[in-house]
Write an enzyme that holds these catalytic residues in place. Structure first.
Site, PDB file in Angstrom:
ATOM      1  N   SER A 210      68.114  52.183  39.779  1.00 36.71           N
ATOM      2  CA  SER A 210      68.709  51.810  40.865  1.00 36.71           C
ATOM      3  C   SER A 210      69.110  50.342  41.048  1.00 36.71           C
ATOM      4  O   SER A 210      68.440  49.378  40.552  1.00 36.71           O
ATOM      5  CB  SER A 210      68.000  52.080  42.347  1.00 36.71           C
ATOM      6  N   THR A 212      71.805  47.646  43.428  1.00 35.83           N
ATOM      7  CA  THR A 212      72.244  47.330  44.789  1.00 35.83           C
ATOM      8  C   THR A 212      72.967  48.226  45.450  1.00 35.83           C
ATOM      9  O   THR A 212      72.909  48.641  46.711  1.00 35.83           O
ATOM     10  CB  THR A 212      72.817  45.684  44.921  1.00 35.83           C
ATOM     11  N   PHE A 213      74.261  48.641  44.757  1.00 38.24           N
ATOM     12  CA  PHE A 213      74.998  49.704  45.208  1.00 38.24           C
ATOM     13  C   PHE A 213      74.832  51.056  44.843  1.00 38.24           C
ATOM     14  O   PHE A 213      75.724  51.751  45.100  1.00 38.24           O
ATOM     15  CB  PHE A 213      76.371  48.922  44.889  1.00 38.24           C
ATOM     16  N   GLY A 214      73.814  51.248  44.469  1.00 38.01           N
ATOM     17  CA  GLY A 214      73.743  52.755  43.992  1.00 38.01           C
ATOM     18  C   GLY A 214      72.791  52.970  42.995  1.00 38.01           C
ATOM     19  O   GLY A 214      71.986  51.973  42.483  1.00 38.01           O
ATOM     20  N   LYS A 231      77.563  54.522  37.295  1.00 38.00           N
ATOM     21  CA  LYS A 231      77.204  53.669  38.354  1.00 38.00           C
ATOM     22  C   LYS A 231      77.700  54.335  39.537  1.00 38.00           C
ATOM     23  O   LYS A 231      78.873  54.672  39.525  1.00 38.00           O
ATOM     24  CB  LYS A 231      77.632  52.243  38.413  1.00 38.00           C
ATOM     25  N   ASP A 327      75.842  35.620  38.626  1.00 36.18           N
ATOM     26  CA  ASP A 327      74.264  36.219  38.766  1.00 36.18           C
ATOM     27  C   ASP A 327      73.890  36.239  37.264  1.00 36.18           C
ATOM     28  O   ASP A 327      73.302  37.386  37.092  1.00 36.18           O
ATOM     29  CB  ASP A 327      74.517  37.446  39.488  1.00 36.18           C
TER      30      ASP A 327
HETATM   31  N1  LIG Z   1      75.800  49.951  31.324  1.00 32.90           N
HETATM   32  C1  LIG Z   1      74.293  50.304  31.274  1.00 32.90           C
HETATM   33  N2  LIG Z   1      73.790  50.663  30.340  1.00 32.90           N
HETATM   34  C2  LIG Z   1      72.422  51.295  30.400  1.00 32.90           C
HETATM   35  N3  LIG Z   1      71.808  50.728  31.437  1.00 32.90           N
HETATM   36  C3  LIG Z   1      72.527  50.241  32.360  1.00 32.90           C
HETATM   37  C4  LIG Z   1      73.823  50.010  32.597  1.00 32.90           C
HETATM   38  N4  LIG Z   1      74.157  49.275  33.716  1.00 32.90           N
HETATM   39  C5  LIG Z   1      73.289  49.299  34.214  1.00 32.90           C
HETATM   40  N5  LIG Z   1      71.930  49.712  33.766  1.00 32.90           N
HETATM   41  C6  LIG Z   1      70.597  49.833  34.129  1.00 32.90           C
HETATM   42  O1  LIG Z   1      70.845  50.466  35.466  1.00 32.90           O
HETATM   43  C7  LIG Z   1      69.654  49.937  36.331  1.00 32.90           C
HETATM   44  C8  LIG Z   1      70.288  49.573  37.516  1.00 32.90           C
HETATM   45  O2  LIG Z   1      71.529  48.801  37.014  1.00 32.90           O
HETATM   46  P1  LIG Z   1      72.473  48.115  38.372  1.00 32.90           P
HETATM   47  O3  LIG Z   1      73.265  47.076  37.594  1.00 32.90           O
HETATM   48  O4  LIG Z   1      72.988  49.126  39.382  1.00 32.90           O
HETATM   49  O5  LIG Z   1      71.399  47.278  38.967  1.00 32.90           O
HETATM   50  P2  LIG Z   1      71.304  45.751  39.246  1.00 32.90           P
HETATM   51  O6  LIG Z   1      71.792  45.169  37.878  1.00 32.90           O
HETATM   52  O7  LIG Z   1      70.254  45.809  39.827  1.00 32.90           O
HETATM   53  O8  LIG Z   1      72.774  45.717  40.199  1.00 32.90           O
HETATM   54  P3  LIG Z   1      72.682  44.815  41.374  1.00 32.90           P
HETATM   55  O9  LIG Z   1      72.507  43.446  40.794  1.00 32.90           O
HETATM   56  O10 LIG Z   1      74.086  45.108  41.978  1.00 32.90           O
HETATM   57  O11 LIG Z   1      71.638  45.189  42.291  1.00 32.90           O
HETATM   58  C9  LIG Z   1      69.228  48.714  35.649  1.00 32.90           C
HETATM   59  O12 LIG Z   1      67.727  49.152  35.199  1.00 32.90           O
HETATM   60  C10 LIG Z   1      70.023  48.446  34.429  1.00 32.90           C
HETATM   61  O13 LIG Z   1      69.363  48.087  33.322  1.00 32.90           O
END
Ligand SMILES: Nc1ncnc2c1ncn2[C@@H]1O[C@H](COP(=O)(O)OP(=O)(O)OP(=O)(O)O)[C@@H](O)[C@H]1O
Length: 586
Positions: A210, A212-214, A231, A327
């Protein structure tokens, strides 16, 4: 509750297999309150460029690894484009609900049946247009209805081989092997090539984690056999936070859709159905640097060198497009099984124009540059360079810098002291010097990402132990490139010098209620308009340094923000220049 806490407190950045059945989170913990950046200071995320994400890895340059993008021929406008502007506009009051998650990976892992896609096949005459979801930008929604129901789509450039695509156009960037010959997929409006009934060819698979946005799922392109990451956010009407959340996600789409680099996660497209917005991304199976640190501990210097080189390669490309990530940290950097780095999570990325400075307060506090914390007059691409320095420390220690301080104290430390985070002794002199260059408090003297790529620390054959090199180009702090002098003046033109607060002010600051949103460090009025800190990863432990990653301890911090402060702008307007707090600072 600190803003970054609210934003990140409940999310799981780790892959689903790391989730324990007992690791449940409350919905409130997962609620995200991130508001868009100050529109005055940051007008538009990314100006669409002619360089579409469609490019070929075969054209990758050897230097920074940047791939050449090839503008696509515009489709003939004489083609019928019945779906480009259609009736059925939907108000922009939709919402995102999937920002909260209390389920385990198992809960989320049920593949869903094929969904109705709002993508419009180019074969139907759809004109590729901007990747913007207009409704998320507060603009009139363009929607299409292929089945009589209100729906929207997100048009993208046509895929190779589409009727309007020249055969000479190179393949799009894709996670497929450069030699695979597999064409990339353009999901919405540009090659989703969904069935006549609008069923998406992208199938949702297991839950990954998960954000921030889903939620992020593994996905499968049923027509090409290609894996992707999906996503996904739920779109629910009458959710008061939806507009801002969708704006933020749209921002990520806007930025990513313009990028094409081996060290940046590739955007494939998106689909907007009645219930969800799905963004299709390159799947990076190794997880994040943060995850690797959690599982395997601190990295050795050669690994740090290798990863840093790739991070900077992606950043140099990004900065070359005047876009700042904002970020950069281990949790937002993915690693594929071959050790290839992919910058991800562009939800806070911003296009920097010559006429704007960024005043929004975003990022993860432990990786945040002083000028962001102080929020004096704006900041530039150099904030990412600072964050790279912090990320190197994170890789070297498996902890973020300043981790001995709890969140607010760390912010003071970053913003109001001249201290530098501890640099581990075991690192080579080149590495130490590299870190110090990144962590120069004056952003104007920080090298650019491109310049840092030339640093001896990143030279492929550079010494990997404490350097005694007498190289005239050594960055050991004693020779060619003294840290305190501006080695590359004028490269961050939007910078505005930050005055140190007087002693008196510091006293006033420490006597005030503290939070990033209401922080007295944020001394300028407009800052309150955008105040979204990315939290440290839940598994980081603060302030207990030697306890390893411990989300619970940090979650229990008394300094966590009240969520309402994020929901209701008026609650942090109290810190605007006219507020009583403000008057105590001047
Ligand atoms: N392209 C990708 N391939 C594999 N895993 C991914 C990918 N993008 C995100 N993830 C994994 O999915 C999970 C959630 O990613 P996401 O980017 O939504 O969260 P985030 O980085 O916390 O975003 P945000 O900063 O917006 O909250 C994390 O464990 C991340 O490693």
């Amino acid at each position: 509750m600190p803003t970054w806490w609210v934003r990140k407190s409940g999310k799981n950045k780790d892959d689903s297999h790391l989730l324990q059945p007992t690791q449940t989170r409350s919905v409130s913990d997962k609620t995200i309150r991130r508001v868009s950046a100050d529109s005055k200071s940051s007008p538009d995320p990314v100006t669409p460029s002619r360089c579409t994400p469609r490019c070929s890895r075969e054209f990758a340059s050897s230097g920074s690894g940047e791939k050449k993008c090839h503008p696509l021929p515009l489709p003939s406008l004489s083609t019928s484009v019945p779906n480009d502007h259609v009736s059925g506009s939907v108000s922009g009051s939709a919402s995102v609900s999937s920002v909260s998650s209390s389920g385990s990976a198992e809960d989320q892992s049920q593949p869903t049946p094929p969904r109705k896609s709002n993508a419009v096949s180019p074969k139907a005459g759809t004109r590729p247009t901007s990747p913007l979801h207009n409704r998320f930008s507060g603009m009139t929604l363009e929607s299409s209805s292929t089945d009589g129901r209100s729906s929207e789509y997100h048009p993208l450039p046509l895929p190779p081989g589409s009727p309007t695509t020249s055969p000479s156009v190179v393949l799009p960037c894709s996670p497929a092997s450069p030699s695979s010959g597999v064409q990339g997929s353009w999901v919405v409006g540009g090659g989703s090539e969904s069935s006549p009934l609008g069923v998406s060819k992208w199938k949702k698979g297991r839950f990954i984690g998960s954000g921030t946005f889903g939620k992020v799922y593994q996905g499968f392109n049923s027509e090409e056999g290609r894996i992707c990451a999906i996503k996904e956010v739920k779109v629910i009407s009458d959710d008061k936070n939806s507009k801002e959340c969708l704006k933020q996600l749209n921002q990520e789409i806007n930025v990513l859709s313009q990028l094409c680099h081996p060290n940046i996660v590739q955007y494939y497209g998106s689909e907007l159905s009645e219930e969800t917005l799905s963004v299709y991304l390159e799947y990076v199976s190794g997880g994040s640097i943060h995850k690797l640190l959690t599982e395997y501990g601190a990295f050795t210097e050669p690994v740090i060198q290798n990863y840093t080189r790739q991070i900077l390669s992606g950043l140099a490309y990004l900065h070359g497009r005047n876009t700042v990530h904002r970020d950069i940290k281990g949790a937002n950097i993915l690693v594929d099984p071959n050790g290839e780095i992919k910058l991800a999570d562009f939800g806070m990325a911003k296009h920097v124009t010559a006429y704007s400075t960024m005043l929004s307060f975003t990022g993860s506090p432990y990786w945040m540059a002083p000028e962001v914390v102080m929020h004096k007059n704006g900041y530039t691409l150099a904030v990412d360079v600072w964050s790279v320095g912090c990320t190197i420390l994170e890789m070297a220690t498996a902890k973020p810098p300043w981790s001995q301080f709890e969140g607010v104290a760390a912010i003071f430390k970053i913003g109001n002291s001249k201290d530098m985070p501890e640099i581990p002794d075991h690192l080579s002199n080149d590495a130490k010097n590299f870190i110090r260059l990144c962590l120069q408090r004056n952003p104007t003297v920080r090298p650019t990402a491109a310049q840092l790529l030339e640093h001896p620390f990143l030279r492929v054959h550079s010494p990997r132990v404490a350097s005694t090199s007498a190289s005239p180009r050594s960055y050991d702090g004693s020779s060619a490139m003294p840290i305190r002098e501006p080695p590359f003046p004028g490269r961050h033109p939007v910078f505005h010098p930050i005055k140190s607060p007087s002693r008196e002010n510091v006293r006033a600051i420490t006597s005030l209620p503290v939070s990033p949103c209401s922080s007295p460090l944020r001394q300028l009025g407009p800052a309150y308009k955008s105040c979204f800190l990315s939290p440290p990863h839940p598994s980081y432990a603060f302030p207990v340094q030697d306890s390893g990653y411990n989300h619970a301890e940090f979650a229990a911090s008394p300094f966590r923000f009240k969520k309402d402060a994020l929901i209701e702008p008026s609650s942090y307007r109290a810190q605007a220049p006219s507020s009583p707090f403000r008057s105590r600072l001047v």
